[in-house]
Design an enzyme around this catalytic site. Sequence first.
Site, PDB file in Angstrom:
ATOM      1  N   PHE A 127       0.689  -1.260   0.003  1.00 34.17           N
ATOM      2  CA  PHE A 127       0.398   0.319  -0.312  1.00 34.17           C
ATOM      3  C   PHE A 127       0.982   1.328  -0.267  1.00 34.17           C
ATOM      4  O   PHE A 127       0.628   2.254   0.167  1.00 34.17           O
ATOM      5  CB  PHE A 127      -0.707   0.064   1.100  1.00 34.17           C
ATOM      6  CG  PHE A 127      -2.188  -0.993   1.228  1.00 34.17           C
ATOM      7  CD1 PHE A 127      -2.668  -0.554  -0.052  1.00 34.17           C
ATOM      8  CD2 PHE A 127      -1.652  -2.257   1.927  1.00 34.17           C
ATOM      9  CE1 PHE A 127      -4.216  -2.387  -0.013  1.00 34.17           C
ATOM     10  CE2 PHE A 127      -2.819  -3.343   1.349  1.00 34.17           C
ATOM     11  CZ  PHE A 127      -4.255  -3.185   1.214  1.00 34.17           C
ATOM     12  N   TYR A 234       5.986  -4.021   3.700  1.00 31.43           N
ATOM     13  CA  TYR A 234       6.065  -5.012   3.196  1.00 31.43           C
ATOM     14  C   TYR A 234       7.487  -5.935   2.588  1.00 31.43           C
ATOM     15  O   TYR A 234       7.524  -7.118   1.976  1.00 31.43           O
ATOM     16  CB  TYR A 234       6.169  -4.347   1.999  1.00 31.43           C
ATOM     17  CG  TYR A 234       6.048  -4.463   0.295  1.00 31.43           C
ATOM     18  CD1 TYR A 234       4.495  -5.409  -0.458  1.00 31.43           C
ATOM     19  CD2 TYR A 234       7.043  -4.546  -0.653  1.00 31.43           C
ATOM     20  CE1 TYR A 234       5.340  -6.097  -1.553  1.00 31.43           C
ATOM     21  CE2 TYR A 234       7.470  -5.407  -1.560  1.00 31.43           C
ATOM     22  CZ  TYR A 234       6.119  -5.962  -2.364  1.00 31.43           C
ATOM     23  OH  TYR A 234       6.417  -6.599  -3.525  1.00 31.43           O
ATOM     24  N   VAL A 236       8.861  -6.602   5.871  1.00 29.90           N
ATOM     25  CA  VAL A 236       9.292  -7.915   6.544  1.00 29.90           C
ATOM     26  C   VAL A 236       8.711  -8.698   5.967  1.00 29.90           C
ATOM     27  O   VAL A 236       9.279 -10.007   6.142  1.00 29.90           O
ATOM     28  CB  VAL A 236       8.448  -6.512   7.907  1.00 29.90           C
ATOM     29  CG1 VAL A 236       8.412  -8.314   8.804  1.00 29.90           C
ATOM     30  CG2 VAL A 236       9.124  -6.153   8.462  1.00 29.90           C
TER      31      VAL A 236
HETATM   32  P1  NDP Z   1      -0.763  -6.299  -9.393  1.00 27.30           P
HETATM   33  O1  NDP Z   1      -1.141  -5.372  -7.779  1.00 27.30           O
HETATM   34  O2  NDP Z   1      -1.272  -5.856 -10.219  1.00 27.30           O
HETATM   35  O3  NDP Z   1      -1.589  -7.930  -8.937  1.00 27.30           O
HETATM   36  C1  NDP Z   1      -0.972  -7.971  -7.844  1.00 27.30           C
HETATM   37  C2  NDP Z   1      -2.895  -9.765  -7.261  1.00 27.30           C
HETATM   38  O4  NDP Z   1      -2.581 -10.966  -5.907  1.00 27.30           O
HETATM   39  C3  NDP Z   1      -3.625  -9.595  -8.063  1.00 27.30           C
HETATM   40  O5  NDP Z   1      -4.071 -10.287  -8.451  1.00 27.30           O
HETATM   41  C4  NDP Z   1      -4.518  -8.998  -7.030  1.00 27.30           C
HETATM   42  O6  NDP Z   1      -6.252  -9.183  -6.559  1.00 27.30           O
HETATM   43  C5  NDP Z   1      -3.988 -10.187  -6.403  1.00 27.30           C
HETATM   44  N1  NDP Z   1      -4.189 -10.653  -4.326  1.00 27.30           N
HETATM   45  C6  NDP Z   1      -4.002  -9.863  -3.633  1.00 27.30           C
HETATM   46  N2  NDP Z   1      -4.533 -10.418  -2.588  1.00 27.30           N
HETATM   47  C7  NDP Z   1      -5.166 -11.493  -2.579  1.00 27.30           C
HETATM   48  C8  NDP Z   1      -5.737 -12.067  -1.200  1.00 27.30           C
HETATM   49  N3  NDP Z   1      -5.555 -12.261  -0.391  1.00 27.30           N
HETATM   50  N4  NDP Z   1      -5.907 -13.113  -2.492  1.00 27.30           N
HETATM   51  C9  NDP Z   1      -6.321 -14.424  -4.083  1.00 27.30           C
HETATM   52  N5  NDP Z   1      -4.817 -12.769  -4.843  1.00 27.30           N
HETATM   53  C10 NDP Z   1      -4.967 -11.694  -4.306  1.00 27.30           C
HETATM   54  O7  NDP Z   1       0.670  -6.430  -8.536  1.00 27.30           O
HETATM   55  P2  NDP Z   1       1.923  -7.189  -9.052  1.00 27.30           P
HETATM   56  O8  NDP Z   1       1.592  -7.597 -10.505  1.00 27.30           O
HETATM   57  O9  NDP Z   1       3.301  -6.336  -9.460  1.00 27.30           O
HETATM   58  O10 NDP Z   1       2.558  -8.136  -8.134  1.00 27.30           O
HETATM   59  C11 NDP Z   1       2.150  -9.842  -8.098  1.00 27.30           C
HETATM   60  C12 NDP Z   1       3.948 -10.278  -6.741  1.00 27.30           C
HETATM   61  O11 NDP Z   1       4.874  -9.712  -7.374  1.00 27.30           O
HETATM   62  C13 NDP Z   1       3.847  -9.183  -6.140  1.00 27.30           C
HETATM   63  O12 NDP Z   1       3.607 -10.941  -4.599  1.00 27.30           O
HETATM   64  C14 NDP Z   1       4.150  -8.191  -5.470  1.00 27.30           C
HETATM   65  O13 NDP Z   1       4.148  -8.611  -4.061  1.00 27.30           O
HETATM   66  C15 NDP Z   1       5.794  -9.279  -5.619  1.00 27.30           C
HETATM   67  N6  NDP Z   1       6.725  -8.000  -6.182  1.00 27.30           N
HETATM   68  C16 NDP Z   1       6.008  -6.859  -7.339  1.00 27.30           C
HETATM   69  C17 NDP Z   1       6.824  -5.584  -7.885  1.00 27.30           C
HETATM   70  C18 NDP Z   1       6.199  -3.997  -9.172  1.00 27.30           C
HETATM   71  O14 NDP Z   1       7.286  -3.174  -8.796  1.00 27.30           O
HETATM   72  N7  NDP Z   1       5.341  -4.137  -9.154  1.00 27.30           N
HETATM   73  C19 NDP Z   1       8.387  -5.804  -7.127  1.00 27.30           C
HETATM   74  C20 NDP Z   1       8.535  -7.090  -6.719  1.00 27.30           C
HETATM   75  C21 NDP Z   1       7.485  -7.599  -5.573  1.00 27.30           C
HETATM   76  P3  NDP Z   1      -7.211  -8.457  -6.875  1.00 27.30           P
HETATM   77  O15 NDP Z   1      -6.881  -8.059  -8.408  1.00 27.30           O
HETATM   78  O16 NDP Z   1      -8.482  -8.462  -6.897  1.00 27.30           O
HETATM   79  O17 NDP Z   1      -6.278  -6.703  -6.030  1.00 27.30           O
END
Ligand code: NDP
Length: 315
Positions: A127, A234, A236
């Site tokens: 967030f 995040y 942590v």
């Molecule tokens: P997005 O926010 O585009 O995607 C996150 C996804 O996780 C969405 O599909 C979201 O669903 C889903 N999600 C969140 N909470 C839940 C839940 N309780 N149950 C099921 N699904 C859930 O972000 P990214 O694609 O960037 O992130 C993907 C991963 O990559 C994450 O783990 C993130 O921490 C990691 N990451 C990303 C980086 C970046 O620069 N973007 C850097 C380092 C790591 P919904 O659409 O419903 O919200």
Amino acid sequence: MMGGSKERARERREKRLQEISLLRTIPYSDHQRWWSKETIAVVTGSNRGIGFEIARQLATHGLTVVLTSRDECVGQEATRVLQEGGLDVAFHQLDILDPSSIQLFVDWIRQTYEGIHVLVNNAGVNFNVGSDNSVESAHMVVATNYYGTKNIIKAMIPLIRPSAAAARIVNVSSRLGRLNGRRNRIEDLNLRRKLGDLDTLTEELIDRTVATFLQQVDDGTWTSGGWPQTFTDYSVSKLAVNAYTRLMAKTLSNRPEGEKIYVNCYCPGWVKTAMTGWAGNVSVEEGADTGVWLALLPDQAVTGKFFAERREVSF
Ligand code: NDP
């Protein structure tokens, strides 16, 4: 001086990106292909962002992919896009925080496919953007990124099908959660040592570490708690994912040949997705690449490692 070292860092990065794009042009060759249409891969949070792209790439390589999303309509829509492109993709709702959703998912997988071969834990939340460092959502961040990932791993392990090539679990994590990075570390050397040593690392220690952080968030003392300074909640949560990855790799390493499960995690880089407000310096294709590569590695016993841009880095 500073200008020079920045310039060199930029050059190194560009060279590495060229290497990576070259690696990407080499197709996954037929003789190394241990998977087929019968190989089932589950990707969490794959309705958008990096997860959607991982699902797309795995299906393009010829696996059957189960796209999951906490929102049924959005997930079905995303699945339809891939199906219309001729890919073998099925959909099922999955909220990694909801025990009844997880149970329904497990039952459906068992009935539909009997089990799975690849699990990519991609779902996650963050967030904070830019220089923010609010912990207002710390409980949600830790619950989703760490406990949610752990919930799914625990629920899915009994469903993992025996395979000569070994099953694969890939956790999408972050460099921000590095235990021994140059920056953004936990200050307490003793805790770092305990979390970093496989002889002292336990699930209880990881849980206790995140619980201590959340307790300090609740009582307002977290700023002097020696936690990572960037996106603290995040960081942590991802530190816990990284530690749990190593722990699981060790725990699962006793499994007999033919029932092996390799568990690794990786950092996708700073990716243009909703999570970064479409900032970032890499595309979703690049962000998905290392995860797909780890999921499909031919018969090499790579487990308990942390990767960035297809390179192993220390935890
Ligand atoms: P997005 O926010 O585009 O995607 C996150 C996804 O996780 C969405 O599909 C979201 O669903 C889903 N999600 C969140 N909470 C839940 C839940 N309780 N149950 C099921 N699904 C859930 O972000 P990214 O694609 O960037 O992130 C993907 C991963 O990559 C994450 O783990 C993130 O921490 C990691 N990451 C990303 C980086 C970046 O620069 N973007 C850097 C380092 C790591 P919904 O659409 O419903 O919200």
